[in-house]
Design a protein around this motif. Structure first.
Motif, short mmCIF file in Angstrom:
data_model
loop_
_atom_site.label_atom_id
_atom_site.label_comp_id
_atom_site.label_asym_id
_atom_site.label_seq_id
_atom_site.Cartn_x
_atom_site.Cartn_y
_atom_site.Cartn_z
N SER A 93 -1.90 10.43 3.82
CA SER A 93 -2.33 9.19 4.46
C SER A 93 -1.41 8.03 4.05
CB SER A 93 -3.79 8.89 4.15
OG SER A 93 -3.91 8.08 3.02
N ILE A 94 -0.85 8.12 2.86
CA ILE A 94 0.13 7.10 2.44
C ILE A 94 1.39 7.24 3.30
CG2 ILE A 94 1.58 6.29 0.55
CD1 ILE A 94 -0.67 7.29 -1.35
N ASP A 154 -5.79 0.32 -0.23
CA ASP A 154 -7.11 0.22 -0.86
C ASP A 154 -7.33 1.41 -1.78
OD1 ASP A 154 -9.64 -0.35 -1.55
OD2 ASP A 154 -10.48 -0.38 0.47
N GLU A 155 -7.10 1.23 -3.05
CA GLU A 155 -7.23 2.31 -4.05
C GLU A 155 -6.58 3.60 -3.59
OE1 GLU A 155 -10.73 2.95 -6.40
OE2 GLU A 155 -11.69 1.27 -5.39
N PRO A 156 -5.31 3.55 -3.24
CA PRO A 156 -4.70 4.75 -2.65
C PRO A 156 -4.61 5.90 -3.64
CG PRO A 156 -3.02 3.11 -3.12
CD PRO A 156 -4.34 2.46 -3.39
N PHE A 157 -4.57 5.60 -4.94
CA PHE A 157 -4.33 6.68 -5.91
C PHE A 157 -5.59 7.03 -6.69
CE2 PHE A 157 -0.02 4.40 -6.01
CZ PHE A 157 0.41 5.09 -4.88
N GLY A 158 -6.73 6.57 -6.21
CA GLY A 158 -7.97 6.78 -6.95
C GLY A 158 -8.27 8.24 -7.19
N ALA A 159 -7.89 9.11 -6.25
CA ALA A 159 -8.31 10.50 -6.33
C ALA A 159 -7.28 11.37 -7.04
CB ALA A 159 -8.58 11.04 -4.93
N ASN A 208 11.98 -4.61 0.00
CA ASN A 208 11.44 -5.97 0.03
C ASN A 208 10.18 -6.11 0.88
OD1 ASN A 208 11.53 -8.54 -1.01
ND2 ASN A 208 12.48 -9.35 0.86
N LYS A 209 9.36 -5.07 0.89
CA LYS A 209 8.07 -5.16 1.57
C LYS A 209 7.12 -6.04 0.75
CE LYS A 209 7.97 -0.52 3.62
NZ LYS A 209 8.39 -0.87 4.98
N THR A 210 6.07 -6.49 1.41
CA THR A 210 5.00 -7.18 0.71
C THR A 210 3.84 -6.20 0.58
OG1 THR A 210 5.70 -9.10 1.95
CG2 THR A 210 3.64 -9.29 0.71
N VAL A 211 3.25 -6.13 -0.62
CA VAL A 211 2.18 -5.15 -0.82
C VAL A 211 0.93 -5.83 -1.35
CG1 VAL A 211 1.51 -2.99 -1.94
CG2 VAL A 211 3.92 -3.40 -1.38
N ALA A 212 -0.22 -5.52 -0.75
CA ALA A 212 -1.51 -5.93 -1.30
C ALA A 212 -2.23 -4.65 -1.69
CB ALA A 212 -2.32 -6.70 -0.26
N PHE A 213 -2.64 -4.56 -2.96
CA PHE A 213 -2.99 -3.28 -3.54
C PHE A 213 -4.30 -3.41 -4.33
CE2 PHE A 213 -2.63 0.01 -6.77
CZ PHE A 213 -1.96 1.04 -6.14
N VAL A 214 -5.31 -2.62 -3.94
CA VAL A 214 -6.58 -2.66 -4.66
C VAL A 214 -6.60 -1.51 -5.65
CG1 VAL A 214 -9.07 -2.38 -4.45
CG2 VAL A 214 -7.83 -3.70 -2.75
N THR A 215 -7.06 -1.77 -6.86
CA THR A 215 -7.14 -0.68 -7.84
C THR A 215 -8.28 -0.94 -8.83
OG1 THR A 215 -5.96 0.53 -9.55
CG2 THR A 215 -5.45 -1.82 -9.33
N HIS A 216 -8.65 0.12 -9.52
CA HIS A 216 -9.64 0.00 -10.59
C HIS A 216 -8.99 0.09 -11.94
CE1 HIS A 216 -13.52 0.97 -8.28
NE2 HIS A 216 -13.59 -0.24 -8.78
#
Ligand SMILES: Nc1ncnc2c1ncn2[C@@H]1O[C@H](COP(=O)(O)OP(=O)(O)OP(=O)(O)O)[C@@H](O)[C@H]1O
Ligand SMILES: Nc1ncnc2c1ncn2[C@@H]1O[C@H](COP(=O)(O)OP(=O)(O)OP(=O)(O)O)[C@@H](O)[C@H]1O
Ligand SMILES: Cc1ncc(C[n+]2csc(CCO)c2C)c(N)n1
Ligand SMILES: [Mg+2]
Ligand SMILES: [Mg+2]
Lengths: 385, 306, 263, 309, 263
Positions: C151-152, C166-171, C192-200
């Motif tokens: 999916s990435i 959104d927590e792409p590496f959680g699993a 030089n992309k812009t990244v918004a990244f959710v993580t725990h």
């Protein structure tokens, strides 16, 4: 585990066969007042019963662990069935079967059940072997049911006009292939196929339209459920009145019957795509049609096939029933209703057999296409437990 | 009282008024009988019912009864309340069917379910095939009603003098717009509503005696119905569980039925012979293949008239 | 308010309230945030604090009920219609009836990119997440971690300038996770992309980001924004440096403030 | 779902009275119903016109379009009766007749309903029983399942008369044969759904019960049956409707006995289309009401099971 | 081979091969392991290496195809029939139609423990995971983390001596996770239970265990067994000690050996 486990089914088979040797094989002839036949009169059945006792006793101890043992048991059962039929027809037991005879049948039943049981549990990694086992089980079960039917009809002397024996039906079937073919052509090829295609096809298209227009979805679907509750039996005469005697009116009945299952299932299916997947398509700014074809229709497929399967059995029944209300003098429904009146009940059952065969084949074909088209669906994956 | 179950050939209507009258007026009771009348329906075959033990005596048409006899249901005629046939073929004049010679190429509505034998005998007598070919007639399995004629799906349809004919009239078609061919007039009449029992039962003297009383009481009912058609029709209506029959129709039916009735219900041997001959004459596909033996008896009617 | 010239995401006084049968749920309130081009921003916060919701607002999957938001200077809807971003969901969301390859090229198909080109780019994306060789497999034939990687790859395949993850590496397990973290960093440094990244994960957030946004429990607010200044081509070893531990400590403190355990 | 609202560029806009009326279910249903009635009236005029014109011609009368329309909507035996004719007939036979009378549709409905319900109860029980067997005994699954499907390809409706006769021969009359036909029709959807439902627990849930060393029986009550509830109710809705069809079919061959089927038959026999249509609509109403009732039970049971919403 | 007197789990030369349509899958091979009473053993290894499978063999959810295994001196089946262990699955696996309380008391119900007793023990277990007050709620009314805690309470409720836990804290955020780790340690220290614990997190494994089992990718083998000797009542602060970091390093090395990234 050290203690021996007795095989209950084989035990029952052995005991029943033993008792069968003791109890009288047949009733008393009302005219002469004498027994019609004893076990000793019919060597074949005597041998079969003895075999059952021996095999039953042996396998009660041995257990039926191997598929080879199951083969032996089934072979004994087949021999027993053959001898039972011989005794019925060649030794005049038909209509007078007694306790001994029925005990023998019970013994055979226990054997057959045990044999089928073992085959059903058979596991092989070789697809060919596994598949033949999978097919053998329902067939063996069906053949056993036919045998029971034959024996009960003959054994109790059920009048032919009430319920003919399968053998009589088979003979009639083979001898009437031309009539059956003509009826099949009229009812199945003309009425069922066209009605099924029109009904399912139009419902599919309407479902997409209904799904597009939420107003229709809310307005039409509740009514749709009501229409599907309309008894076809009441609709059929009206259709004959409107569309005439020939196959068109039958097709119309089928269209009505199949329309709503398809509509409701397709609409449900179109909503089956998960919220996450829909969001995914939204992030790609995917348009309505793109989302429809790439996400919603594929997700709806299991539901669509569900309706196609239901409809495959409904369609044939609908056509046959509609023929009760007026038809040209050919067709499966026509033949069934006419031949009952002529006391040709074996012909009626030949038509019913044809209907069941055609219906099952139709269902099987749809199920096959389903398996191919939606092989990705979890329900087709091997179960872990 | 002795119990008797009677299986009718069709739904409750004035066609069976005699039995309902006998029941209602207590004639059966007087004869020491407790009679249950089971109405028939479009798909009830009375021979099948009696073979399965669901009735002691049935009302059936003779062609159907004799055909069943050949199939192993040993039916015996014990009485014949209907002396004449009420069956006919009714055609719209505008289609141009003036005589049986005009039949080839036409579409005809026929009742099946064992009621097609008289028609098939007639056609084979006329030498007209029923396979739908050019020289033959196209046969439709006629449903419950007269719609095929009204909607011109058929050129002619089967009607009974006492029933369907009047439905055609009620639908607004006048008598002079119709051509009718009565089986009686065409010389192909077969015996209709008779009483039949299983041959084996007749070996039992007590049964014969019981049937004697039954037939006598039934004929008394018929006599009463003939004399009081309006009241008889009302009795029929009372017994109609669907509540769908109309008074007008039933009274008219009773009046027409009266014209077909016999006085004592004794089977006329000549009429029997004529029916059998007609059924045997079917060319390659006769209704019955050999002369029936013992398909009727006067034993019961003799008892009845004593 | 004019958006700053180079701000990819510009959020001002954003709030979002869900209307539910049980009454309103205040998911976000008074969020102010600016993400510049080329930044790597991590969002961290207790479960249910609104991280996913914020990302969804940016992606036009949810409409804010108050405040202003612009993406590349236009509204989220326009940005979505311009295919301005790639989104990686918390779950893989692969279509079970498509092979891995056809899943990865799905966005390209929708954008009507020619077949050859699609396949080429699909391959590249799969290679990036080390799934080459699995093109023809179906999703259920892959382990959970592999599905997430697919999916990435799908989000990378169409090369949007903004990545929302959104927590792409959680699993994933720690090793694979470390590895993919490195890969992602490299990709980001290169393009030089812009990244918004959710993580725990605190270390993950610290390791990857140029800016860490710490959020408080419902109604989600931003309680701390921490800038880091590790070099763009940092290695995994920076995780042992005092600067790293210091930042991690600050994040942990912010986070703990949001929880009720005061041990 | 809110996400849909966002993606489907929902026209929330000004909440007019109209849009509020049409956003529920009642509004659209009414509109569709009205449309249906209009189509019905037009259909009635067109379908009845030929016979009407025929009648004018035969009587040698002249006619105008208005007169034609009036007459087509007031025929005694129309091909397609007008809605108000059916409504009148239904009013007459349902409300204006004592319910004990044989002319009361309420009476006939009750006759049909009783065998419908009996068949439904037996069929449901049988269906569940079969499903339990199929799910727990592999031999049953493999041998019986294909035959359960094949059984439905037998045109039971066509052999209903024979069934009635054969059962009559062994002394079963009245309610029971009809209920048996209903049973035959309605056990099938229940079995199919319940097999699916009883198998719907996830592997992990079955594993959980296994770690507790739960017996098959305990697993059935604690896990399989509750998981199957939604499937059961979905199938019950189909089953109850189909059970009504079975009861009606069972009434046809028994001929002029009571019941909605007998009304249909009698109407058909005498070409009384109005009577057919009112029996038909009554049957559809009854079916709809029963489906709604099942739905009501479903909501109550599922609510007790803590299902959301 | 006689099992050692105090070994709760005794595994010798265990192997397990799944027969699938695509050919055999070698999930475990040649595993030797002994878990003594009162030990806390963590299993760590790359995704798909057979950790879950090993736990499932111990729980009699899967049958080994080779080697010997005994639990408390008897076969896994007998152990299961004696209800010798509590199992916490990777996912919460709560029954959606039962309230939290009735979910937690489900095993007690199956063991036919009287109602009062059930409710009492259910309450205790819920208190342990800090879910008191949520007895009457249904699973969907709880967040993912709370659901996972409920499933832990369920495994605790019937007080088995052996706890098998398969990544019980995988779905939780770091703060909650730390907190539950502490709670679990306390419970273990107090009750002298034996715990077999699967995790993906190296610090978690090191922090909790008396013994860490590192596994290699398929076919799952044990490549390292690391004993630690932190006190039973260790606090979270031990994570900053050099001993801790050393053990963590050893684990990471073992793990990395199993992966193919040789950077
Ligand atoms: N569609 C909705 N309707 C009502 N409430 C919602 C909806 N979506 C989210 N919420 C609520 O909004 C809050 C924020 O949810 P969100 O999914 O953004 O949390 P999150 O920070 O991503 O949590 P997690 O770390 O568990 O993924 C939660 O309390 C959630 O219950
Ligand atoms: N029933 C099965 N049939 C075939 N293969 C299986 C089966 N169960 C597991 N496997 C395979 O066995 C291997 C070990 O699986 P297992 O679930 O034990 O891994 P794991 O170490 O728990 O991984 P994760 O960390 O992802 O949970 C995997 O490669 C898996 O694909
Ligand atoms: C389907 C059908 N089959 C047969 C008849 C014929 N029928 C049976 S009894 C009887 C006497 C008069 O009504 C007649 C004509 C019919 N009407 N409809
Ligand atoms: Mg989230
Ligand atoms: Mg695992």
């Amino acid at each position: 585990m050290t203690d021996v486990k007795l095989d209950k089914f084989c035990l029952v088979a052995a005991i029943a066969a033993l008792l069968a040797l003791i109890f009288p094989l047949s009733g008393v002839d009302p005219e002469s007042g004498k027994q019609i036949a004893f076990v000793s009169d019919i060597p074949g059945i005597a041998v079969a019963m003895a075999l059952c006792v021996i095999a039953g006793a042996a396998f009660t101890w041995l257990g039926v662990g191997h598929i080879q043992y199951a083969a032996i048991i089934l072979a004994v059962a087949v021999f027993g069935c053959w001898q039972a039929i011989e005794a019925l027809y060649d030794y005049g037991i038909a209509g007078h079967a007694g306790t001994g005879f029925w005990l023998f049948i019970l013994s055979l039943w226990a054997f057959v059940w045990r044999g089928i049981d073992v085959v059903a549990r058979y596991r092989s990694l070789e697809t060919a072997k596994q598949q033949s086992a999978n097919i053998l089980v329902p067939i063996a079960f069906g053949v056993w049911l036919l045998f029971l039917w034959e024996v009960i009809v003959a054994g109790f002397g059920v009048p032919q006009v009430l319920l003919p024996a399968p053998s009589a039906i088979g003979v009639r079937f083979v001898n009437s292939t031309d009539i059956l073919a003509a009826d099949f052509h009229q009812t199945f090829i003309k009425a069922v196929i066209s009605g099924y295609v029109i009904g399912c096809g139009s419902a599919f298209i309407v479902a997409i339209a209904v799904d597009r227009v939420p107003f229709l979805k809310r307005g039409l679907l509740p009514l749709g459920n009501m229409v599907s509750a309309l008894p076809i039996i009441g609709v059929a005469p009206i259709m004959v009145m409107w569309f005439g005697f020939d196959w068109q009116s039958k097709a119309a009945v089928i269209v009505i019957m199949t329309f709503f299952p398809m509509l409701v299932n397709t609409v449900t299916g179109l909503n089956a795509a998960g919220a996450l997947e829909k969001d995914l398509m939204a992030t790609y700014a995917s348009g309505y049609w793109s989302t429809l074809f790439r996400l919603r229709l594929p997700a709806a497929m299991p539901f669509v096939f569900n309706a196609l399967k239901i409809n495959s059995t409904l369609a044939l029944i609908g056509a046959i029933v509609a023929e009760f209300f007026g038809t040209p003098i050919v067709g499966m429904g026509f033949r069934i209703s006419t031949e009952v009146g002529r006391m040709n009940v074996d012909m009626v059952w030949a038509e019913i057999a044809l209907a069941a065969l055609a219906g099952t084949a139709f269902y099987g074909a749809v199920a096959y296409v389903e398996r191919k088209a939606t092989s990705w669906h979890p329900s087709f994956r091997v179960r872990r437990h | 009282a002795d119990e008797v179950t009677l299986q009718l050939k069709w739904v409750t209507q004035a066609q069976f008024a005699g039995y309902y009258v006998a029941q209602d007026k207590g004639f059966y009771e007087e004869a020491g009988l407790d009679v249950t009348i089971n109405p028939g329906g479009p798909d009830i075959a009375p021979p099948q019912v009696i073979a399965g033990g669901g009735a002691d005596v049935i009302v059936d048409w003779m062609p159907s009864a004799l055909a069943s006899r050949e199939k192993g249901v040993a039916l015996v005629n014990i009485a014949q309340p209907f002396a004449k046939s009420g069956m006919m073929l009714t055609c719209l004049k505008e289609t141009g069917v003036e005589s049986p010679d005009d039949f080839p190429g036409r579409t005809l509505g026929v009742w099946f379910f064992g009621n097609e034998y008289p028609f098939l005998s007639w056609m084979s007598k006329l030498g007209i095939p029923t396979d739908g070919g050019e020289k033959g007639v196209t046969v439709l399995k006629q449903g419950f009603n007269v719609d095929p004629l009204l909607q011109k799906q058929a050129d002619c349809i089967s009607t009974m003098t006492y029933n369907e004919y009047w439905q055609v009239i009620d639908a607004g078609i006048t008598e002079d717009q119709l051509n009718v061919f009565k089986y009686e007039d065409q010389g192909v009449a077969t015996l209709e509503d008779g009483l039949y029992v299983l041959e084996d039962n007749l070996k039992d003297e007590a049964f014969v005696e019981k049937m004697g009383r039954f037939v006598a009481a039934s004929m008394k009912g018929w006599q009463w119905a003939k004399e009081n058609p309006e009241d008889a029709a009302m009795i029929v209506l009372d017994n109609d569980a669907t509540g769908a029959q109309t008074e007008k129709h039933q009274i008219r039916m009773m009046q027409e039925i009266a014209k077909l009735l016999d006085d004592d219900g004794k089977l006329d041997e000549a009429a029997y012979q004529r029916t059998v001959d007609s059924l045997l004459s079917g060319g390659s596909d006769p209704v019955i293949t050999k002369k029936p033996e013992g398909a009727w008896t006067h034993a019961v009617t003799d008892k009845a008239s004593m | 308010m004019p958006a700053s010239a180079d701000a990819v995401v510009d959020i001002q006084k954003l709030s979002l309230t869900f209307q539910t049968a049980d009454g309103p749920v205040y998911a976000l309130s008074d969020v102010d945030l600016k993400i510049e081009r080329g930044e790597f921003v991590s969002f961290i916060g207790p479960s249910g604090c609104g991280k996913t919701t914020l990302l969804r607002v940016i992606a036009d999957l949810e409409k804010a009920t108050g405040g202003d938001i612009s993406i590349n200077g236009v509204s989220p809807q326009e940005a979505r219609e311009n295919r301005a971003y790639g989104y990686v969901f918390q779950a893989p969301a692969l279509l079970p009836w498509r092979s891995i390859e056809r899943n990865v090229t799905l966005p390209l198909e929708i954008m009507e990119i020619p077949r050859e080109e699609r396949i080429k780019r699909g391959h590249e994306a799969l290679k990036l997440v080390e799934l080459n060789g699995f093109e023809k497999k179906f999703p259920w034939q892959l382990s959970g971690g592999m599905q997430q990687r697919a999916s990435i790859a799908r989000a990378l395949s169409f090369d949007a300038d903004l990545l929302l993850m959104d927590e792409p590496f959680g699993a994933l397990d720690e090793i694979v996770r470390d590895h993919l973290n490195e890969q992602l960093l490299k990709l980001w440094a290169r393009t030089n992309k812009t990244v918004a990244f959710v993580t725990h994960s605190i270390p993950e957030a610290v390791y990857l980001s140029t800016k860490i946004v710490v959020m408080s429990p419902r109604p989600g607010r931003i309680i701390d924004v921490i800038k880091t200044d590790f070099p763009k081509d940092r290695g995994l070893d920076i995780r042992e440096t005092p600067e790293f531990l210091e930042v991690a400590h600050r994040v942990r403190k912010g986070l703990r403030a949001g929880h009720s355990y005061d041990e | 779902m809110t996400s849909n609202a966002a993606t489907m560029n929902g026209a929330i806009g000004g909440e007019s009275l109209w849009s509020r009326l049409m956003s529920g279910q009642a509004g659209p249903v009414t509109v569709v119903l009205i449309a249906l009635f209009v189509i019905w009236y037009i259909g009635a005029v067109f379908m009845n016109a030929p016979t009407q014109i025929d009648r004018y011609n035969r009587a040698g009368e002249t006619w105008t379009t208005t007169r034609l329309i009036e007459d087509t909507l007031a025929q005694e035996r129309p091909i397609l009766p007008a809605p108000h004719q059916v409504a009148q007939e239904m009013y007459k036979t349902i409300f204006a007749t004592a319910i004990t009378s044989k002319r009361s549709l309420v009476y006939h409905t009750w006759v049909t309903l009783s065998s419908t319900l009996l068949g439904f109860v037996i069929g449901t029980a049988l269906g569940i029983l079969l499903a339990v067997g199929i799910v727990h005994v592999i031999t049953l699954e493999k041998s019986l399942m294909p035959w359960v499907i094949s059984s439905q390809t037998i045109p039971i409706l066509a052999i209903a008369p024979m069934i009635v006769v054969v059962l009559g021969a062994i002394g079963l009359k009245g309610l029971v044969p009809k209920a048996i036909i209903s049973t035959y029709l309605c056990f099938f959807p229940v079995t199919i759904s319940m097999v699916k439902g009883l198998r719907s627990p996830q592997v992990i849930q079955l594993d959980l019960m296994w770690t507790y060393n739960a017996s098959k029986w305990q697993t059935f009550w604690a896990l399989r049956l509750p998981s199957a509830m939604p499937y059961l109710f979905a199938s019950l809705k189909v089953a109850i409707a189909i059970s009504l069809v079975g009861a009606i079919v069972g009434e046809l061959p028994t001929g002029a006995q009571a019941g909605l089927g007998a009304r249909l038959l009698a109407g058909s026999y005498y070409g009384q289309t109005i009577q057919i249509w009112s029996a038909l609509l009554t049957a559809a109403f009854v079916a709809a009401i029963m489906v709604v009732l099942v739905g009501w039970c479903e909501r109550r049971v599922l609510a007790r099971m803590g299902v959301r919403g």
